[in-house]
Design a protein around this motif. Structure first.
Motif, PDB file in Angstrom:
ATOM      1  N   SER A 215      -3.787 104.136  32.245  1.00  0.00           N
ATOM      2  CA  SER A 215      -4.834 103.569  32.982  1.00  0.00           C
ATOM      3  C   SER A 215      -6.052 102.893  32.038  1.00  0.00           C
ATOM      4  O   SER A 215      -6.172 103.446  30.758  1.00  0.00           O
ATOM      5  CB  SER A 215      -5.497 104.768  33.986  1.00  0.00           C
ATOM      6  N   PHE A 216      -6.723 101.996  32.473  1.00  0.00           N
ATOM      7  CA  PHE A 216      -7.787 101.595  31.698  1.00  0.00           C
ATOM      8  C   PHE A 216      -9.058 102.757  31.711  1.00  0.00           C
ATOM      9  O   PHE A 216      -8.946 103.618  32.539  1.00  0.00           O
ATOM     10  CB  PHE A 216      -8.656 100.317  32.375  1.00  0.00           C
ATOM     11  N   GLY A 217      -9.586 102.909  30.396  1.00  0.00           N
ATOM     12  CA  GLY A 217     -10.568 104.117  30.392  1.00  0.00           C
ATOM     13  C   GLY A 217     -12.056 103.846  31.046  1.00  0.00           C
ATOM     14  O   GLY A 217     -12.634 104.762  31.319  1.00  0.00           O
ATOM     15  N   PHE A 218     -12.102 102.679  31.568  1.00  0.00           N
ATOM     16  CA  PHE A 218     -13.307 102.372  32.571  1.00  0.00           C
ATOM     17  C   PHE A 218     -12.766 101.307  33.450  1.00  0.00           C
ATOM     18  O   PHE A 218     -12.091 100.364  33.027  1.00  0.00           O
ATOM     19  CB  PHE A 218     -14.503 101.763  31.798  1.00  0.00           C
ATOM     20  N   PRO A 219     -13.392 101.047  34.547  1.00  0.00           N
ATOM     21  CA  PRO A 219     -13.023 100.293  35.666  1.00  0.00           C
ATOM     22  C   PRO A 219     -13.055  98.982  35.140  1.00  0.00           C
ATOM     23  O   PRO A 219     -13.988  98.264  34.534  1.00  0.00           O
ATOM     24  CB  PRO A 219     -13.877 100.487  36.817  1.00  0.00           C
ATOM     25  N   VAL A 220     -12.092  98.111  35.336  1.00  0.00           N
ATOM     26  CA  VAL A 220     -11.945  96.682  34.853  1.00  0.00           C
ATOM     27  C   VAL A 220     -12.830  95.959  35.779  1.00  0.00           C
ATOM     28  O   VAL A 220     -13.247  94.511  34.939  1.00  0.00           O
ATOM     29  CB  VAL A 220     -10.675  96.291  34.681  1.00  0.00           C
ATOM     30  N   GLN A 221     -13.026  96.300  37.049  1.00  0.00           N
ATOM     31  CA  GLN A 221     -13.947  95.738  37.633  1.00  0.00           C
ATOM     32  C   GLN A 221     -15.411  95.424  37.350  1.00  0.00           C
ATOM     33  O   GLN A 221     -16.314  94.592  37.745  1.00  0.00           O
ATOM     34  CB  GLN A 221     -13.849  95.983  39.167  1.00  0.00           C
TER      35      GLN A 221
ATOM     36  N   GLU B  91     -19.481  90.583  41.789  1.00  0.00           N
ATOM     37  CA  GLU B  91     -19.243  91.175  43.378  1.00  0.00           C
ATOM     38  C   GLU B  91     -19.096  92.745  43.352  1.00  0.00           C
ATOM     39  O   GLU B  91     -19.392  93.278  44.165  1.00  0.00           O
ATOM     40  CB  GLU B  91     -18.129  90.619  43.906  1.00  0.00           C
ATOM     41  N   PHE B  92     -18.673  93.329  42.127  1.00  0.00           N
ATOM     42  CA  PHE B  92     -18.526  94.800  41.688  1.00  0.00           C
ATOM     43  C   PHE B  92     -19.712  95.324  41.058  1.00  0.00           C
ATOM     44  O   PHE B  92     -19.751  96.490  41.030  1.00  0.00           O
ATOM     45  CB  PHE B  92     -17.394  94.890  41.226  1.00  0.00           C
TER      46      PHE B  92
ATOM     47  N   LEU C 105     -13.964 102.400  42.918  1.00  0.00           N
ATOM     48  CA  LEU C 105     -13.191 101.377  42.648  1.00  0.00           C
ATOM     49  C   LEU C 105     -11.613 101.763  42.159  1.00  0.00           C
ATOM     50  O   LEU C 105     -11.494 102.915  41.877  1.00  0.00           O
ATOM     51  CB  LEU C 105     -13.701 100.601  41.444  1.00  0.00           C
ATOM     52  N   PRO C 106     -10.777 100.941  42.691  1.00  0.00           N
ATOM     53  CA  PRO C 106      -9.161 101.510  42.303  1.00  0.00           C
ATOM     54  C   PRO C 106      -8.905 101.537  40.891  1.00  0.00           C
ATOM     55  O   PRO C 106      -9.501 100.764  40.053  1.00  0.00           O
ATOM     56  CB  PRO C 106      -8.454 100.385  43.263  1.00  0.00           C
TER      57      PRO C 106
END
Length: 233
Positions: A135-141, A158-159, A167-168
């Motif tokens: 998993s990424f360490g922080f939301p990529v969005q 938008e995010f 966030l997923p």
């Protein structure tokens, strides 16, 4: 079922000189991948695909086979992994049900996850591949860009007001191994697609090595993981 491990290891690394055979914790970098493949007990053969005689010699010293030398047209910086695996499968004098690509620069690779990858793929008859992700360490969005003015801008505006916990979870290629059915490799099935199942690794066991900074971080991680008893050996 038969399986082959194929370790791509071309010469001429541009960012880290002789990266594939540079010493990492006292062993040539490629030796860690060879050792994990052999220790897993999953493979009928462990093969290194290289165009470099020094890499070939060191690979053999550590127990891998080098039954052919990779042609120059498949040994430049633009050649993709799939083409190298296809060439190896077509060149070997033996057919296999499964082929696992293991990167030569994966010193944190663990036997238990190699085994898990095989189990996941063999249990999913409609899948072509199973490969390592984390998993990424922080939301990529919520990623940011630095624009031409030198200021920050959101990659996905938008995010910007969405809470990170809403966030997923997004995942990245862990860059360690790619199990595949041999016929899927030879057909050229796309790896990053719904034809693949994930082998989820903890983030602290993942470190891509493309720069000197990456190399140093990998050394720190290895020392900490070894001290904490989290490595296979």
């Amino acid at each position: 079922m038969s399986a082959v491990a194929i370790i791509p290891a071309r010469g001429g690394s541009q960012r880290i000189a002789s990266k594939n055979i540079k010493l990492f914790n006292g062993q040539p970098m490629i030796a860690w991948s060879i050792r994990a493949a052999l220790a897993s007990g999953l493979f009928d053969r462990v093969v290194v695909s290289t165009d470099d005689e020094d890499i070939a010699c060191i690979a053999r010293e550590h127990g891998a086979q080098v039954p052919f030398m990779r042609p120059a047209e498949l040994a430049d910086a633009r050649t993709g992994t799939a083409a190298v695996i296809q060439h190896a499968l077509a060149t070997l004098d033996q057919a296999f049900d499964y082929a696992c690509c293991i990167y030569a620069t994966a010193p944190l690779i663990q036997v238990r996850f190699l085994r898990q990858g095989y189990e996941l793929l063999s249990a999913a008859p409609l899948a072509s591949y199973a490969f390592s992700v984390c998993s990424f360490g922080f939301p990529v969005q919520r990623a940011l860009l630095i624009n031409e003015a030198g200021t920050l801008a959101p990659l996905h505006p938008e995010f910007r007001n969405v809470r990170s916990q809403d966030l997923p979870t997004a995942y990245q290629d862990a860059g360690q191994f790619y199990w595949g059915r041999s016929d899927a490799w030879l057909r050229g099935d796309v790896i990053f697609s719904p034809k693949s199942v994930p082998v989820i690794l903890p983030r602290h066991l993942v470190q891509d090595i493309d720069s000197e900074e990456d190399w140093l971080r990998a050394q720190y991680l290895y020392a900490a993981l070894l001290a904490g008893g989290e490595l296979d050996g």
